[in-house]
Design a protein around this motif. Structure first.
Motif, PDB file in Angstrom:
ATOM      1  N   SER A  50       0.818  -1.221   0.000  1.00  0.00           N
ATOM      2  CA  SER A  50       0.000   0.000   0.000  1.00  0.00           C
ATOM      3  C   SER A  50       0.852   1.272   0.000  1.00  0.00           C
ATOM      4  CB  SER A  50      -0.951  -0.005   1.205  1.00  0.00           C
ATOM      5  OG  SER A  50      -0.246  -0.332   2.394  1.00  0.00           O
ATOM      6  N   ALA A  51       2.167   1.144   0.183  1.00  0.00           N
ATOM      7  CA  ALA A  51       3.055   2.321   0.091  1.00  0.00           C
ATOM      8  C   ALA A  51       3.386   2.666  -1.357  1.00  0.00           C
ATOM      9  CB  ALA A  51       4.340   2.069   0.871  1.00  0.00           C
ATOM     10  N   TRP A 125       3.920   4.445   5.291  1.00  0.00           N
ATOM     11  CA  TRP A 125       2.583   5.016   5.101  1.00  0.00           C
ATOM     12  C   TRP A 125       2.158   4.916   3.629  1.00  0.00           C
ATOM     13  CZ3 TRP A 125       3.874   9.580   2.346  1.00  0.00           C
ATOM     14  CH2 TRP A 125       5.177  10.025   2.534  1.00  0.00           C
ATOM     15  N   ASP A 126       0.860   5.060   3.415  1.00  0.00           N
ATOM     16  CA  ASP A 126       0.307   4.989   2.052  1.00  0.00           C
ATOM     17  C   ASP A 126       1.004   6.019   1.153  1.00  0.00           C
ATOM     18  OD1 ASP A 126      -1.482   3.186   3.098  1.00  0.00           O
ATOM     19  OD2 ASP A 126      -3.269   4.405   2.710  1.00  0.00           O
ATOM     20  N   GLY A 127       1.575   5.580   0.075  1.00  0.00           N
ATOM     21  CA  GLY A 127       2.216   6.510  -0.851  1.00  0.00           C
ATOM     22  C   GLY A 127       3.673   6.803  -0.524  1.00  0.00           C
TER      23      GLY A 127
END
Ligand code: ZN
Length: 223
Positions: A50-51, A125-127
């Motif tokens: 999800s990163a 974290w996401d992104g």
């Protein structure tokens, strides 16, 4: 935000986005700029799938969490499973080569390190892993002689070569596979050269992997 691995030549790329296994402190000059010590063995950490985010789309950094640093890194797309592998098996298992940003909430990372806690919140974290499309492995003559460059708003900030890695790709992936099975679609980040620094909203990054890739990243946005 949806992310799929891509090849730069737009040929089909069916590998599902997987975990991103990263190595910290793999370039001596970056170890020095972080006031860290070379611990003699690769320092591994993982960003979740999800990163991953497409590098050409706006790069979203968290608000109110302190400095967020860019780290440009050569990224390897895994195409075959590797578990306790031998060095001879590594190259044929790499499907592609790209360039990624190991985005790092540096202030939070310092706090976590000081508290003896894991770093995931600072790096997973996401992104937190914008990544380019991949060049096919057969296009790459020598993984250990690839220039990595990053420009921030037109100013050259990182200018390294993968020949400067402390643990080279084959040894690194062999080592990783002793701890984590690498699966098709997983990504390995190989560490950042010196010159890392903070991002600001509105920044425009350009990244170059020798003559293989030249990517204008999406503009940095906060929040
Ligand atoms: Zn890194």
């Amino acid at each position: 935000m949806s992310y799929q691995h891509q090849f730069i030549d737009n040929s089909p790329c069916d590998f599902p986005p997987g975990k991103v296994v990263c190595v910290g402190l793999n370039y001596a000059a970056h170890v020095a700029e972080m006031n860290s010590k070379n611990i003699g063995e690769p320092l591994l950490f993982i960003k979740p799938a999800s990163a991953l985010a497409p590098m050409q789309e706006p790069i979203r950094i968290p608000e109110g969490r302190g400095a967020c640093h860019f780290e440009s890194e050569m990224a390897l797309l895994i195409g075959q499973p590797l578990k306790n592998c031998n060095e001879e098996n590594v190259i044929e298992a790499i499907a592609g080569v790209g360039i990624a940003l190991d985005l790092t909430l540096r202030d939070l990372q310092k706090q976590l390190k000081t508290a003896g806690q894991p770093w995931e919140k600072a790096k997973g974290w996401d992104g937190a892993c914008p990544i380019s499309p991949f060049v096919k492995m057969e296009e790459v003559a020598d993984l250990q002689d690839v220039d990595i460059k990053l420009w921030q708003n037109g100013e050259l900030k990182q200018d390294g070569n993968t020949g400067q890695m402390l643990t080279k790709v084959i040894a690194l992936i062999t080592y990783i596979s002793q701890f984590f099975t690498l699966l098709p679609g997983d990504v390995v980040l190989t560490g950042t050269p010196e010159g890392v620094g903070p991002l600001q909203a509105g920044d425009q990054l350009r990244l170059e992997l020798a003559a293989l890739l030249n990517i204008e990243a999406g503009r940095v946005i906060q929040g």
